[in-house]
Design a protein around this motif. Sequence first.
Motif, short mmCIF file in Angstrom:
data_model
loop_
_atom_site.label_atom_id
_atom_site.label_comp_id
_atom_site.label_asym_id
_atom_site.label_seq_id
_atom_site.Cartn_x
_atom_site.Cartn_y
_atom_site.Cartn_z
N ASP A 1 21.60 0.16 1.82
CA ASP A 1 23.05 -0.07 1.94
C ASP A 1 23.43 -0.34 3.40
O ASP A 1 22.75 0.12 4.33
N GLU A 2 24.54 -1.07 3.58
CA GLU A 2 24.96 -1.44 4.94
C GLU A 2 25.31 -0.20 5.77
O GLU A 2 25.64 0.86 5.21
N ILE A 3 25.22 -0.35 7.08
CA ILE A 3 25.61 0.74 7.98
C ILE A 3 26.96 1.29 7.51
O ILE A 3 27.87 0.53 7.17
N ASP A 4 27.08 2.61 7.47
CA ASP A 4 28.30 3.25 6.98
C ASP A 4 29.32 3.27 8.12
O ASP A 4 29.11 3.95 9.13
N ALA A 5 30.40 2.53 7.94
CA ALA A 5 31.40 2.42 9.02
C ALA A 5 32.40 3.57 8.98
O ALA A 5 33.41 3.55 9.72
N GLY A 6 32.15 4.59 8.16
CA GLY A 6 32.98 5.80 8.15
C GLY A 6 34.46 5.48 7.99
O GLY A 6 34.85 4.71 7.11
N ILE A 7 35.29 6.04 8.88
CA ILE A 7 36.74 5.86 8.74
C ILE A 7 37.16 4.41 9.03
O ILE A 7 38.29 4.03 8.78
N TYR B 1 29.96 5.69 13.94
CA TYR B 1 31.33 5.63 13.41
C TYR B 1 31.75 7.04 12.98
O TYR B 1 30.94 7.75 12.36
N PRO B 2 32.99 7.46 13.28
CA PRO B 2 33.43 8.77 12.81
C PRO B 2 33.20 8.87 11.30
O PRO B 2 33.62 7.99 10.55
N ARG B 3 32.51 9.89 10.90
CA ARG B 3 32.11 10.13 9.49
C ARG B 3 31.25 9.01 8.93
O ARG B 3 31.16 8.81 7.73
N GLY B 4 30.65 8.26 9.80
CA GLY B 4 29.76 7.19 9.36
C GLY B 4 28.42 7.26 10.08
O GLY B 4 27.95 8.35 10.41
N GLU B 5 27.86 6.10 10.36
CA GLU B 5 26.51 6.06 10.92
C GLU B 5 26.44 5.23 12.19
O GLU B 5 27.31 4.40 12.47
N SER B 6 25.34 5.45 12.91
CA SER B 6 24.98 4.59 14.05
C SER B 6 23.76 3.75 13.62
O SER B 6 23.14 4.03 12.59
#
Length: 418
Positions: free
Chosen positions: A292-298, A327-332
């Motif tokens: 899945d794509e990088i999680d961009a969180g908020i 990303y806040p609540r996401g991923e790097s």
Amino acid sequence: MSRPRRGRKYLVAMVGLPARGKTFTARKIAGYMGWLGYPTRSFNVGEARREQLGPGQSHDFFDPSNRDAAEQRGALGQQVLDEAMAWLRGEGRIAIYDATNSTKARRDAIRARCAAEDREFLFVEISNDDPVAIEANVRETKLSSPDYSGFSTEEALQDFRARIAHYEAIYEPLGEEEGSWVRLRDRGRQVVIHEVFGWIPGRILSLLTNLQVSRRPVWITRHGQSQFNVEDRIGGDSGLSGAGAAYATNLARYVRENPPGEDLDVWTSTLQRTIQTAAPLEREFGDWRALDEIDAGICDGMTYGEVRERMPAEYEARRLDKFDYRYPRGESYRDVVQRLDRVIVELERYRTPVLVVAHRAVLRVLTAYFLQIPVEKSPWIDLPLHTIVKLTPTAYGCIEERTVLPPQVGEAETGQPS
Ligand code: F6P
């Protein structure tokens, strides 16, 4: 028996007769551990010999009864080991000492050196007695070596066989009393693991036990253009646009016309846009959450412009350090490397061709692995939409071929400098 503590540094010493695939394996370990984020470098004694003495020593140079040459080889081995240990005193975390290390006495000296400098060690022995595999390795990697420029193929083969025989005369396989080691026999048909503990050796083992030497390519492509791509929005789970659906049809045609093999496996992420892109291929495919794509969180669902306007500090932080920015609540990107670890090990294990249909950030990180681009640079790898990339492994690297398929779509690569 003491177990390695966190932050310990490692010397990985290869062991094996010439033409068993030590350098191939050493480079694979270096590529993989480097990609995982551990500063790793391979130190090759053959290269140092060619640099210092010039190429072209005939097999006599490797004859153990040739005292002068044995002394020279000993000094070279020592010098390269010194370089590896010096690197570990500085930025290095894992140094791979790529030499034959074929006698117990030699390996005892390496262990003593590691003990003196408080380093962990791991021996990796590659053992293979199949004459067909050895000959194939000699032909692929040795005949083109500068050692044999000006030699006919037959002369070079004969000389190299004689070189191997010199090492065979003194070779001692690893023994029980030699500490931490792994032996890979017959290209991984048998693996013996002896006193191997710790996270870093565990990751190396995971790679080694899955590594295939076959040269089957991996194809990668991003999904066709999605609704979110049209709007320049990041993340989400939108379906394909009209142009994206047309790409999916063209991709299926391309795969039919350029058959990678009947046994092609297709992997997608769990997101609609990759599943819709793979659907016209009319094959069963595996959907991986890890793809899945990088999680961009908020920030998921926003445009880059909106992020810049509403969260300027976040925007700026990502601009300054795109690899480590989370990303806040996401991923790097660094987080993405961690979850792609098992995808890489699985790709190394596969014997059949694979087409990976995934996303920009994820495929950048995979591409960095195959093309040996420092993983910290992966966020800037250019991977446009509607392009299929074929990555074909070679003995020590990878060939990249790109094919752009219609319809061409511009992508607003606006926000984050790519
Ligand atoms: O815009 C498409 C996309 O796949 C987004 O979903 C994702 O956030 C982005 O690209 C990754 O690229 P970058 O890291 O350059 O923002």
